[in-house]
Write an enzyme that holds these catalytic residues in place. Structure first.
Site, PDB file in Angstrom:
ATOM      1  CE  LYS A 256       5.552  -1.186   9.550  1.00 28.82           C
ATOM      2  NZ  LYS A 256       4.178  -0.111   9.204  1.00 28.82           N
TER       3      LYS A 256
ATOM      4  CD  GLU B 199      -1.770  -5.232  11.570  1.00 26.10           C
ATOM      5  OE1 GLU B 199      -0.674  -5.172  11.647  1.00 26.10           O
ATOM      6  OE2 GLU B 199      -2.127  -4.464  10.053  1.00 26.10           O
TER       7      GLU B 199
ATOM      8  CG  HIS C 105      -4.748 -35.814  15.855  1.00 29.70           C
ATOM      9  ND1 HIS C 105      -4.901 -36.773  16.445  1.00 29.70           N
ATOM     10  CD2 HIS C 105      -5.839 -36.257  15.073  1.00 29.70           C
ATOM     11  CE1 HIS C 105      -6.039 -37.749  15.623  1.00 29.70           C
ATOM     12  NE2 HIS C 105      -6.345 -37.090  14.922  1.00 29.70           N
TER      13      HIS C 105
ATOM     14  N   GLY D 148      -4.941  -2.276   5.177  1.00 31.14           N
ATOM     15  CA  GLY D 148      -3.805  -2.957   4.313  1.00 31.14           C
ATOM     16  C   GLY D 148      -4.631  -3.990   4.870  1.00 31.14           C
ATOM     17  NE  ARG D 149      -6.274  -4.045  10.957  1.00 29.60           N
ATOM     18  CZ  ARG D 149      -6.102  -3.068  10.979  1.00 29.60           C
ATOM     19  NH1 ARG D 149      -4.726  -2.614  10.564  1.00 29.60           N
ATOM     20  NH2 ARG D 149      -6.663  -1.634  12.325  1.00 29.60           N
TER      21      ARG D 149
ATOM     22  CE  LYS E 105      -3.327   1.802   2.473  1.00 30.18           C
ATOM     23  NZ  LYS E 105      -4.425   2.416   3.704  1.00 30.18           N
TER      24      LYS E 105
ATOM     25  CD  GLU F  58       8.889  -5.926   6.924  1.00 31.64           C
ATOM     26  OE1 GLU F  58       9.124  -4.911   6.582  1.00 31.64           O
ATOM     27  OE2 GLU F  58       9.099  -6.298   8.508  1.00 31.64           O
TER      28      GLU F  58
HETATM   29  O1  F6P Z   1       1.818  -5.266   9.380  1.00 29.33           O
HETATM   30  C1  F6P Z   1       1.586  -3.210   9.601  1.00 29.33           C
HETATM   31  C2  F6P Z   1       1.283  -2.891   8.480  1.00 29.33           C
HETATM   32  O2  F6P Z   1       0.796  -2.008   8.323  1.00 29.33           O
HETATM   33  C3  F6P Z   1      -0.214  -3.833   8.169  1.00 29.33           C
HETATM   34  O3  F6P Z   1      -1.547  -2.952   8.142  1.00 29.33           O
HETATM   35  C4  F6P Z   1      -0.122  -3.554   5.969  1.00 29.33           C
HETATM   36  O4  F6P Z   1      -0.828  -4.778   5.870  1.00 29.33           O
HETATM   37  C5  F6P Z   1       1.460  -4.280   6.501  1.00 29.33           C
HETATM   38  O5  F6P Z   1       2.022  -3.639   7.292  1.00 29.33           O
HETATM   39  C6  F6P Z   1       1.901  -3.849   4.824  1.00 29.33           C
HETATM   40  O6  F6P Z   1       1.914  -2.475   3.986  1.00 29.33           O
HETATM   41  P1  F6P Z   1       1.935  -1.966   2.987  1.00 29.33           P
HETATM   42  O7  F6P Z   1       0.806  -2.724   2.425  1.00 29.33           O
HETATM   43  O8  F6P Z   1       2.067  -0.296   3.116  1.00 29.33           O
HETATM   44  O9  F6P Z   1       3.606  -2.597   2.137  1.00 29.33           O
END
Ligand code: F6P
Length: 584
Positions: free
Chosen positions: A522, A366, A397, A279-280, A219, A225
């Site tokens: 972060k 979250e 199990h 995002g989620r 987003k 990462e």
């Molecule tokens: O995990 C935290 C978060 O802020 C989520 O809400 C989001 O989906 C994810 O990081 C990834 O963010 P982006 O889509 O900006 O890379």
């Protein structure tokens, strides 16, 4: 008689009369046992709801009709309906980020109207969806080829958190669905989420870069990462196919077109979404729709959107009493805030739904793992739930011992009437799927009824074993049955879970749509990154003046002891060994 007063701004939900009444009502429920409640047929009839083809049985919740009345009262006093409407009306209910919350618009029908800041956003949504359809059709029918002219049959989706877990859930759900299977023959979809280079090696293992399309999903296009993984895979493509490969082999999903362009991806090959999609909550936007349409074709994915839209409309329009997300959300509030059950287990008796729990872990934890209410007032009670789960029967199990005899953890059983895959063996008593579902039916009752010493005695269990084999029962669960596990029903299920989480947040009066807790980690990592770079490039230890405490200083130095000096810039990139093998 309770006052049907709406929550005043600034007051906490636990100050409402209905909250107080529910607190007192706990004493009545403590006197009941599910064993008895399940014999009350009128109660059971009232607690089984069937809507939109979904069968929901709440009879094994520790509630009576009175509990439900009080929960509806709590919903009224918390202005639940007003908050739901505010969400659908595009109000900026994510107040800390000053944003609307409109993931429902990402699955709206083309002719629907959903306004954000005075603008109908549905045409924008469909502009992107049409672009996804056109692009995925071209890739799938071989019109769009790689830089060496080969069709792109493998897709690697790079993203993390909401840019990964939702798409992974839906992909896993559809892989063995017959229509989706047919539509994805000869195609591969893989995900790369973790910044761990092992994940890179695994995601790229065996892939031919000439046939690989990479979708970078972020987003913000700043997530550390994802961006490092994107740079890594970009280097892999360029090293093997030359710099022109990026234009043909890399596309992006993001709200940040500027950074997409700076990264080197042509903005024409970027698929947008909007800040009003969290995002989620973004799986129905290009985040999920692009990689999944590449894999399964747009038509199947459109069914997924239709399923989610169906549950959105249900949530928006149905009265509390018949509204599945509202009922599930209210019952969860009851379990967490009144009965004190802080966790829930998500237990799909369907292997295709094996990634539901990991996805909901993020969406729920979250969203609702907050310590203050929407006005910033510290809450005197805990919100959110600890979510975990495994598909049945694997979970049986694994951790069922604890849920049968240890802690009380409300369970959410999800079963499917018609399996994606059928196996009947001659001579077996039941079909394989029936066998699975026998467990689904049996577990919920085992949790509810338990086993008494008397029953054990009459089963001739020796005395010394009786205490070990007693099950107290009275352990709540809900059972959900879907007619099948298709793109449509997976969309419904997703939306049902998203909205039940919103209901809980609305009742607790928290902001379920920000995630400041994630920001902390972060920031901390970036401080370590700076020190790590200087320690490894100059071959020095971490020193007290670097600003870490004794424990962290020592731990990083222990780590550095096992590492060699890195000499940047090196003459060439270093890739995991598997990647090198895959490329040649
Ligand atoms: O995990 C935290 C978060 O802020 C989520 O809400 C989001 O989906 C994810 O990081 C990834 O963010 P982006 O889509 O900006 O890379």
């Amino acid at each position: 008689m309770l006052h049907a007063q709406a929550q005043k701004k600034g007051s906490l939900v636990n100050e409402l009369p209905a909250w107080q009444a529910l607190k007192e009502h706990v004493g009545d429920i403590e006197k009941t046992h599910l064993r008895d409640l399940l014999h009350d047929e009128a109660r059971c009839m009232a607690l089984i709801k069937e809507s939109e083809g979904i069968y929901c049985d709440f009879t094994r919740q520790r509630v009576t009709q009175r509990t439900l009345e009080l929960l509806y009262e709590l919903a009224e006093q918390s202005d639940l309906r007003g908050k739901i409407n505010a969400m659908f009306n595009g109000e900026h209910i994510n107040s800390t980020e000053d944003r609307a919350v409109l993931h429902v618009a990402t699955r709206a029908h083309r002719n629907q109207k959903i306004m954000v800041d005075g603008r109908n956003v549905v045409p924008d949504v469909w502009e992107v969806l049409d672009k996804i359809k056109a692009f995925s059709d071209k890739v799938r029918n071989g019109e769009w080829v790689g830089v060496t002219g080969k069709p792109l049959k493998k897709v690697v989706a790079i993203g993390i958190g909401g840019s990964f877990l939702g798409p992974l859930f839906v992909h896993t759900a559809l892989r063995t669905e017959p229509n989706a299977m047919r539509a994805s023959r000869d195609r591969t979809l893989r995900f790369l989420a973790n910044v761990d280079p092992i994940d890179v090696a695994r995601a790229l293992d065996g892939l031919d870069p000439e046939e690989t399309l990479v979708v970078v999903i972020s987003k913000t296009f700043t997530t550390a990462e994802t961006m490092l993984n994107a740079r890594t895979v970009r280097s892999w493509l360029i090293e093997r196919l030359g710099p022109d490969a990026v234009a043909k082999h890399m596309v992006a999903v993001s709200t940040n077109t500027k950074l997409v362009k700076e990264f080197g991806i042509d903005p024409d090959n970027a698929f947008g979404f909007w800040d009003w999609v969290g995002g989620r909550y973004s799986v129905c936007s290009a985040v999920g729709m692009l990689p999944l349409s590449l894999q399964y074709g747009f038509d199947i994915m459109q069914e997924f959107l239709a399923g989610a839209n169906n549950m959105d409309e249900h949530f928006k329009n149905l009265p509390y009493q018949d509204n599945l997300p509202v009922l599930i959300g209210l019952l969860s509030v009851w379990n967490v805030s009144f009965l004190g059950y802080g966790a829930k287990a998500i237990l799909p008796y369907c292997q295709a739904l094996s990634k539901l729990a990991p996805h909901i872990q993020q969406v729920d934890m979250e969203s609702n793992g907050k310590g203050v209410d929407i006005n910033g007032v510290r809450l005197p009670f805990e919100t959110g739930e600890i979510d975990f789960g495994e598909p049945g029967t694997n979970g049986q199990h694994s951790f069922y011992q604890l849920i049968h005899q240890g802690r009380v953890i409300p369970c959410e059983f999800i079963g499917i009437v018609r399996s994606q895959q059928s196996v009947y063996l001659k001579g077996e008593v039941v079909s394989n799927h029936d066998e699975l579902m026998c467990n689904f039916f049996a577990q919920a009752d085992a949790l509810a009824y338990g086993k008494t010493p008397e029953q054990l005695r009459s089963d001739n269990v020796p005395d010394y074993l009786i205490p070990h084999r007693v099950f107290t029962g009275n352990r709540p669960s809900m059972s959900v049955m879907l007619p099948s596990c298709t793109a449509y029903t997976v969309g419904q299920l997703l939306s049902m879970y998203e909205h039940r989480i919103a209901v809980q947040g609305f009742i607790w009066n928290i902001n379920s749509f920000d995630q400041w807790g994630v920001e902390l980690g972060k920031v901390l990592a970036s401080k370590v990154r700076t020190v790590m770079n200087s320690a490894r490039t100059r071959d020095r230890k971490v020193l007290p003046q670097d600003g870490f405490n004794y424990s962290t200083t020592r731990m990083i130095n222990k780590y550095l002891e096992g590492k060699t000096q890195v000499l940047y810039p090196e003459g060439h990139d270093v890739f995991p060994i598997d990647m090198l093998r895959a490329g040649h």
